[in-house]
Design a protein around this motif. Structure first.
Motif, short mmCIF file in Angstrom:
data_model
loop_
_atom_site.label_atom_id
_atom_site.label_comp_id
_atom_site.label_asym_id
_atom_site.label_seq_id
_atom_site.Cartn_x
_atom_site.Cartn_y
_atom_site.Cartn_z
N TYR A 6 0.80 -1.21 0.00
CA TYR A 6 0.00 0.00 0.00
C TYR A 6 0.84 1.27 0.00
N ASN A 7 2.07 1.19 0.49
CA ASN A 7 2.97 2.34 0.47
C ASN A 7 4.36 1.80 0.14
N PRO A 8 4.68 1.66 -1.14
CA PRO A 8 5.93 1.01 -1.53
C PRO A 8 7.19 1.79 -1.16
N LEU A 73 8.72 4.86 11.06
CA LEU A 73 7.75 5.33 10.08
C LEU A 73 6.85 6.44 10.64
N ARG A 74 7.07 6.77 11.89
CA ARG A 74 6.25 7.76 12.62
C ARG A 74 4.77 7.41 12.62
N PRO A 94 -1.45 6.01 10.11
CA PRO A 94 -1.00 5.21 8.97
C PRO A 94 -0.11 6.04 8.05
N THR A 95 0.78 5.38 7.32
CA THR A 95 1.70 6.10 6.44
C THR A 95 1.01 6.71 5.23
N VAL A 96 -0.12 6.13 4.82
CA VAL A 96 -0.91 6.67 3.71
C VAL A 96 -2.39 6.55 4.06
N PRO A 97 -3.24 7.44 3.54
CA PRO A 97 -4.67 7.43 3.89
C PRO A 97 -5.43 6.18 3.47
N CYS A 99 -4.07 3.02 3.59
CA CYS A 99 -3.26 1.89 4.07
C CYS A 99 -4.14 0.69 4.40
N GLY A 100 -3.90 -0.41 3.71
CA GLY A 100 -4.64 -1.64 3.95
C GLY A 100 -4.14 -2.41 5.15
N MET A 101 -3.03 -1.98 5.74
CA MET A 101 -2.45 -2.66 6.89
C MET A 101 -2.82 -1.97 8.21
N SER A 102 -3.64 -0.96 8.16
CA SER A 102 -3.97 -0.20 9.37
C SER A 102 -4.58 -1.08 10.46
N THR A 103 -5.51 -1.94 10.08
CA THR A 103 -6.13 -2.82 11.07
C THR A 103 -5.09 -3.78 11.65
N MET A 104 -4.21 -4.30 10.81
CA MET A 104 -3.17 -5.20 11.28
C MET A 104 -2.22 -4.49 12.25
N ILE A 105 -1.84 -3.26 11.93
CA ILE A 105 -0.96 -2.48 12.81
C ILE A 105 -1.64 -2.26 14.16
N GLY A 106 -2.89 -1.84 14.13
CA GLY A 106 -3.62 -1.62 15.38
C GLY A 106 -3.78 -2.89 16.18
N LEU A 107 -4.04 -4.00 15.51
CA LEU A 107 -4.17 -5.29 16.19
C LEU A 107 -2.85 -5.69 16.84
#
Length: 175
Positions: A6-8, A73-74, A94-97, A99-107
C-alpha cells in the motif's frame, strides 16, 4: 503478508536510541488466565504507568509490509498516547490514507499491550482522526472484543502479527 503493497516507498525517520528493557515487555499469554487476576489484590501498591512506558512497548513493533519499526515510520509517537488512570488510549497514524495494513498495525499494538500490561488496564486503539479513509471502520474493528478474538484465530494473521512483534524477516526480507 502477501499481496499489494500500500505504500511502496515510505518515509523513514531517525529514531531515539533504544531504551532499557522494561519489565512490562515480558512475553505473556495472549489471554489472561484466572490465576493472574489476583496479582493486583496481592500487591497493595499499584504501580503507575506513563505514556513513555507505553511508547517503549510499541515503538519497536515492525510494520507488516516494510522492514521498519512503527517509530521509524512515525506511525506511533509518545504524544499520541494518553494514560488516564486505568484507561490507555493509543492513537496511530497510517503512512498513507488508504493503508490496507492499518487494522493489522492496530491489532499488533493491541496484542503487545495485552501481553505486557496488567489486566486492570483498558486499552483503546484508534487511527488518528482524518488520517485514514476508513477511520471509523478500522476503529470499530480494533476495539470490538469479538472481532479481535476472531482475527486472532486466523493462523495467517497471527503469523504476520508475531513476525511484526518479533521482527522476524523484517530487517533482511527474502528476495
Amino acid at each position: 503478508m502477501p499481496g499489494e503493497i500500500y505504500n511502496p516507498n515510505p518515509t523513514i525517520f531517525r529514531t531515539e536510541s533504544p531504551s532499557s528493557s522494561s519489565r512490562l515487555a515480558q512475553k505473556r499469554s495472549l489471554w489472561i488466565n484466572d490465576d493472574e487476576s489476583t496479582d493486583v489484590e496481592e500487591n497493595d501498591e499499584i504501580e503507575a504507568i506513563d505514556q513513555d512506558e507505553i511508547y517503549d512497548l510499541i515503538r519497536h513493533i515492525y510494520d507488516p509490509e516494510h522492514p521498519n519499526t512503527l517509530e521509524e515510520l512515525r506511525v506511533v509517537s509518545a504524544p499520541q498516547i494518553t494514560v488516564s488512570g486505568n484507561l490507555i488510549k493509543v492513537e496511530f497514524t497510517p503512512t498513507v490514507p488508504h493503508c490496507g495494513m492499518s487494522t493489522m498495525i492496530g491489532l499488533t499494538i493491541r496484542v503487545r499491550l495485552m501481553r505486557s500490561l496488567p489486566s486492570r488496564f483498558k486499552v483503546d486503539i484508534v487511527v488518528k482522526p482524518g488520517s485514514h479513509e476508513s477511520e471509523h471502520a478500522v476503529n470499530k474493528q480494533l476495539n470490538d472484543k469479538e472481532r479481535v478474538a476472531a482475527a486472532l484465530e486466523n493462523p495467517l494473521l497471527l503469523k504476520t502479527l508475531e513476525e511484526s512483534l518479533d521482527g522476524i524477516n523484517q530487517r533482511n526480507p527474502k528476495d
